[in-house]
Write a protein that holds these residues in place. Structure first.
Motif, mmCIF file in Angstrom:
data_model
loop_
_atom_site.group_PDB
_atom_site.id
_atom_site.type_symbol
_atom_site.label_atom_id
_atom_site.label_comp_id
_atom_site.label_asym_id
_atom_site.label_seq_id
_atom_site.Cartn_x
_atom_site.Cartn_y
_atom_site.Cartn_z
ATOM 1 N N GLU A 121 -7.991 -5.370 -16.282
ATOM 2 C CA GLU A 121 -7.522 -3.894 -16.257
ATOM 3 C C GLU A 121 -8.766 -2.540 -16.057
ATOM 4 O O GLU A 121 -8.401 -2.024 -15.273
ATOM 5 N N ALA A 122 -10.122 -3.091 -16.584
ATOM 6 C CA ALA A 122 -10.871 -2.374 -16.186
ATOM 7 C C ALA A 122 -11.514 -2.779 -15.061
ATOM 8 O O ALA A 122 -12.334 -1.380 -13.801
ATOM 9 N N ALA A 123 -11.410 -3.808 -14.254
ATOM 10 C CA ALA A 123 -12.060 -3.930 -13.051
ATOM 11 C C ALA A 123 -11.140 -2.985 -11.920
ATOM 12 O O ALA A 123 -11.251 -2.617 -11.051
ATOM 13 N N ALA A 124 -9.593 -3.405 -12.543
ATOM 14 C CA ALA A 124 -8.360 -2.632 -11.450
ATOM 15 C C ALA A 124 -9.093 -1.246 -11.479
ATOM 16 O O ALA A 124 -9.003 -0.180 -10.427
ATOM 17 N N ASP A 125 -9.115 -0.647 -12.277
ATOM 18 C CA ASP A 125 -9.317 0.707 -12.350
ATOM 19 C C ASP A 125 -10.293 1.241 -11.961
ATOM 20 O O ASP A 125 -11.244 1.946 -11.372
ATOM 21 N N PHE A 126 -11.577 0.693 -12.442
ATOM 22 C CA PHE A 126 -13.079 0.901 -11.355
ATOM 23 C C PHE A 126 -12.281 1.039 -9.634
ATOM 24 O O PHE A 126 -13.103 1.100 -9.595
ATOM 25 N N ILE A 127 -11.723 -0.543 -9.548
ATOM 26 C CA ILE A 127 -11.803 -0.639 -8.123
ATOM 27 C C ILE A 127 -10.870 0.694 -7.394
ATOM 28 O O ILE A 127 -11.428 1.840 -6.255
ATOM 29 N N LEU A 128 -9.551 1.293 -8.163
ATOM 30 C CA LEU A 128 -8.774 2.544 -7.778
ATOM 31 C C LEU A 128 -9.698 3.680 -7.419
ATOM 32 O O LEU A 128 -9.723 4.483 -6.612
ATOM 33 N N THR A 129 -10.570 3.991 -9.640
ATOM 34 C CA THR A 129 -11.487 5.144 -8.630
ATOM 35 C C THR A 129 -12.215 5.069 -8.308
ATOM 36 O O THR A 129 -12.989 5.974 -8.071
ATOM 37 N N ALA B 239 -14.549 -5.642 -3.171
ATOM 38 C CA ALA B 239 -13.181 -5.478 -3.708
ATOM 39 C C ALA B 239 -12.303 -6.444 -3.404
ATOM 40 O O ALA B 239 -11.626 -7.208 -3.739
ATOM 41 N N ASP B 240 -12.859 -7.441 -2.614
ATOM 42 C CA ASP B 240 -11.851 -8.460 -2.434
ATOM 43 C C ASP B 240 -12.122 -9.530 -3.475
ATOM 44 O O ASP B 240 -10.923 -10.075 -3.995
ATOM 45 N N TRP B 241 -13.297 -9.750 -3.740
ATOM 46 C CA TRP B 241 -13.674 -11.209 -4.893
ATOM 47 C C TRP B 241 -12.795 -10.479 -5.744
ATOM 48 O O TRP B 241 -12.732 -11.348 -7.213
ATOM 49 N N ASN B 242 -13.512 -9.252 -6.027
ATOM 50 C CA ASN B 242 -13.066 -8.532 -7.700
ATOM 51 C C ASN B 242 -11.267 -8.461 -7.524
ATOM 52 O O ASN B 242 -10.651 -9.098 -8.714
ATOM 53 N N GLY B 243 -10.521 -9.094 -6.632
ATOM 54 C CA GLY B 243 -8.964 -9.077 -5.702
ATOM 55 C C GLY B 243 -8.668 -10.201 -7.560
ATOM 56 O O GLY B 243 -7.650 -10.452 -7.541
ATOM 57 N N LEU B 244 -9.758 -10.606 -6.254
ATOM 58 C CA LEU B 244 -9.503 -12.623 -7.100
ATOM 59 C C LEU B 244 -9.468 -12.864 -8.697
ATOM 60 O O LEU B 244 -8.635 -13.038 -8.838
ATOM 61 N N GLY C 259 -7.998 8.153 -0.520
ATOM 62 C CA GLY C 259 -7.212 6.850 -0.651
ATOM 63 C C GLY C 259 -7.586 5.892 -0.618
ATOM 64 O O GLY C 259 -6.903 4.728 -0.914
ATOM 65 N N ARG C 260 -7.978 5.491 0.555
ATOM 66 C CA ARG C 260 -8.171 4.264 1.097
ATOM 67 C C ARG C 260 -9.209 3.525 0.631
ATOM 68 O O ARG C 260 -10.057 4.225 0.275
#
Length: 698
Positions: free
Chosen positions: A454-462, A427-432, A469-470
């Motif tokens: 956007e696709a990466a953010a959607d992946f992390i959120l889902t 999650a952290d490195w994907n955030g970067l 939701g943590r």
């Protein structure tokens, strides 16, 4: 039948690398320490990661060796940890190693009592002792003897080390000094960096040289907003040298982890996702400032590599590629002159050999013997204009031929055995990477980058949250797990903020608010400010540190300070700015002593204390004026600005924008500085004039 130890059931590629070792490895778990207590043995803790070269060396020398494994299994309960899965453990016990030895690195080796207290620490240990470095064949029996015959001394030492660790974790942060990081620390950090700058080769210090992009981001702000005229020159020299050197993969693109030499020629060949992200940001900002095509080209090459080789079909980004293949570091990346001639033919091979400074004897030394092997690391020691003149060619023609040759070399290289891909998604490195792609997509007008973010953010959120939701830290093979740490929250929040400014889609801002509130609840130090590395309900370790100092990536607190400052201004929510200021107070004692170690926090301080700017565009996004206004903002380096577009629904999360509407039905831009708004403008040229005025006035 091949032996398997307890690591066979793990998800981590690093732990799975060790599943067939004759060492009776355990993963980090309560049962392992219960076993150590029951069998009255110390714990051998080994921390590394899948793309770590010296981790591979120690495994081959010792952990795959039956003689060493027999000694270890007799003397210890042995635990393997992937530092990328458990950065909390790595952070804690690396601190121990630094406190005990003055240095650290991977593989990290720490010996613990069954109650997790350290009494010995080091990094790589060979099988046999040599040159004063103890080998495993000597070390293990010595530790066993001490444990059995001098237990009191061992436990007393462990208690003292634990005490020092806890005191260090609390550190000066426990002192309420009343100080606040500001201009003096920024000036002092700049002076320290200028003193360490390598005028000839770029970068800072001698060898090894790390890219340290957060340092470059700081220098760009000192140039743009504080009148430090040499800051941009230092950044440009470093960016050009890294791109020309062997640290850049000239065939397949992307940056290797660091250079082992001063000249940036010989890299440590692993490729890390976080380096691609942070360097993308550095080259993007340099492009915004200078408009030099070389920086734009580098961003496009790095992201081409990431999207080609580091992106999962589900949208998340993988962690790293190994330095080694077929048992040799760099084997996948280097070429002999004979190989190049076979692939390209003699004429084009000559061009490549000249441009990339290839030699028949090679320029890459064999690690063990120091001899040349005929292998070449491609690099560009001369400008292509000089090479073209040498070859009596037109520079444009040379570039076209080299581009064609690169494609042929890449195709040939793809037939080789590839280095291991660490395909876990963090999650952290994907955030970067989300932050970097969103910013690059804006600055370079490349919507594909924004869509990938956007696709990466959607992946992390889902996929990377639990039922409540943590946020979770790691995903691999369809399974998310491990509680998130402060870096996961801070870095992903950064990505969401950048994504909102790239899309004006309120769902990213709404997700950021929910995540920020969760972050505050679980990680904030309510007494002294700042954020702990681990959550309040995480596994209880010997200490609960707060990190402010940058390492290979910015610290979680540095990024959190930047994010909360920007959220405060995007949302009109001053409480968030209060949390940001708490960080600047909490880390003042240490940052005031060593400011150059806090460069990203100083970037956040620049945003918080420098001239603030909110730019809002109200109107129809299909309108040509709206698009021209968007381009005017995206093209410029505006480190103190936040950027909004008034889509329906924005007023619910950012009520202060409700009155910012199109004037007389025309697209309208609002520019506010230092909490005072200028007259709205309705054409792109007028907006550009306002932005240029702001840049001129700092």
């Amino acid at each position: 039948m091949t032996h398997e130890n307890r690591l066979a059931n793990e998800k981590s590629p690093y732990l799975l690398q060790h599943k067939n070792n004759p060492v009776d490895w355990w993963p980090w778990c309560d049962e392992a320490f219960e076993t150590a207590r029951r069998e009255d043995k110390p714990v051998f803790l080994s921390i590394g990661y899948s793309t770590c070269h010296w981790c591979h060396v120690m495994e081959k020398e010792s952990f795959e060796d039956e003689e060493v494994a027999t000694l270890m299994n007799d003397a210890f309960v042995s635990i393997k940890v992937d530092r990328e899965e458990r950065p909390d453990l790595d952070n804690l016990y690396m601190t121990v190693c630094h406190l005990m030895t003055g240095q650290g690195g991977w593989p990290l080796t720490v010996l613990l009592t069954p109650d997790k207290q350290p009494f010995f620490a080091g990094t790589y240990f060979p099988k046999q002792s040599h040159y004063g470095r103890p080998g495993m064949l000597d070390l293990v029996p010595q530790v066993k003897e001490a444990w059995q015959t001098r237990r009191g001394e061992v436990e007393e030492s462990a208690g003292k080390i634990t005490g020092h660790l806890r005191a260090f974790a609390a550190g000066d942060l426990s002192e309420k000094s009343g100080g606040l990081i500001g201009e003096p620390e920024m000036d002092q950090a700049y002076a320290q960096l200028a003193e360490r700058f390598d005028v000839r080769w770029g970068g800072f210090g001698t060898a090894p040289k790390f890219p340290s992009p957060h340092v470059l981001l700081f220098l760009l702000r000192m140039w743009a907003r504080h009148g430090k005229t040499d800051g941009l020159a230092m950044v440009e020299k470093t960016l050009a040298a890294m791109r020309a050197g062997g640290m850049f993969d000239h065939v397949g693109f992307g940056f290797h982890r660091y250079a082992t030499d001063r000249e940036w020629l010989v890299p440590h060949f692993e490729k890390m996702l976080y380096d691609q992200a942070m360097l993308t940001l550095a080259y993007t900002e340099a492009y915004q400032i200078t408009r030099k095509p070389a920086y734009r080209g580098t961003v496009k090459e790095v992201l081409a590599y990431v999207l080609r080789d580091m992106r999962s079909p589900e949208g998340g980004f993988y962690s790293a590629e190994d330095a080694d293949s077929e048992g040799e570091e760099g084997r996948f990346y280097v070429f002999s002159t004979a190989e190049v001639e076979k692939i390209l033919g003699p004429d084009d091979a000559l061009l490549v050999q000249k441009a990339y400074a290839m030699k028949p004897e090679g320029n890459f030394l064999e690690e063990a013997t120091g001899k040349r092997t005929g292998a070449n690391i491609l690099h560009l020691p001369k400008g292509l204009d000089a090479v073209a003149a040498e070859l009596d060619m037109d520079e444009k023609q040379l570039m076209e031929k080299l581009m064609h040759a690169r494609k042929l070399l890449f195709a040939a290289r793809e037939q080789r055995v590839r280095p291991l891909l660490d395909d876990k998604i963090l999650a952290d490195w994907n955030g970067l990477m989300i932050a970097a792609m969103a910013r690059a997509g804006r600055a370079l007008e490349e919507p594909d980058y924004i869509r990938a973010a956007e696709a990466a953010a959607d992946f992390i959120l889902t996929k990377m949250r639990d039922d409540s939701g943590r946020l979770l830290h790691r995903y691999r093979e369809g399974e998310a797990g491990l509680p998130a740490h402060a870096e996961d929250y801070a870095y992903f929040l950064w990505g969401l903020v950048e994504l909102f400014e790239a899309t004006f889609d309120s769902r990213w801002l709404e997700a950021a608010v929910a995540l920020a509130d969760d972050f505050l609840e679980r990680f904030r130090d309510h007494e002294r400010g700042g954020f702990f590395y681990t959550a309040s309900d995480a596994e209880e370790l010997l200490a609960r540190p707060k990190e402010g100092q940058d390492a290979a990536t910015p610290s979680a607190n540095s990024v959190a300070m930047l994010v909360f400052t920007r959220l405060a201004r995007l949302l009109g929510a001053p409480d968030y700015e209060t949390y940001a200021e708490e960080i600047a107070r909490a880390f003042y004692p240490e940052a005031s002593q060593h400011p150059a170690a806090y460069t990203f926090m100083l970037c956040a301080v620049d945003t918080a204390r420098g001239k603030s700017m909110e730019v809002v565009i109200a109107g129809d996004e299909r309108d040509e004026t709206w698009q021209a206004m968007r381009r005017a903002v995206d093209a410029r380096f505006l480190p103190g600005a936040v950027f909004l577009g008034t889509r329906p629904g924005l007023e619910k999360i950012a009520p202060w924008t409700e009155s910012l509407i199109p004037k007389n039905g025309r697209t309208t831009a609002y520019v506010c500085e230092e909490r005072a708004c200028k007259n709205p403008v309705t054409d792109a040229a007028a907006l550009e004039a306002l932005l240029e005025e702001s840049l001129t006035n700092g």
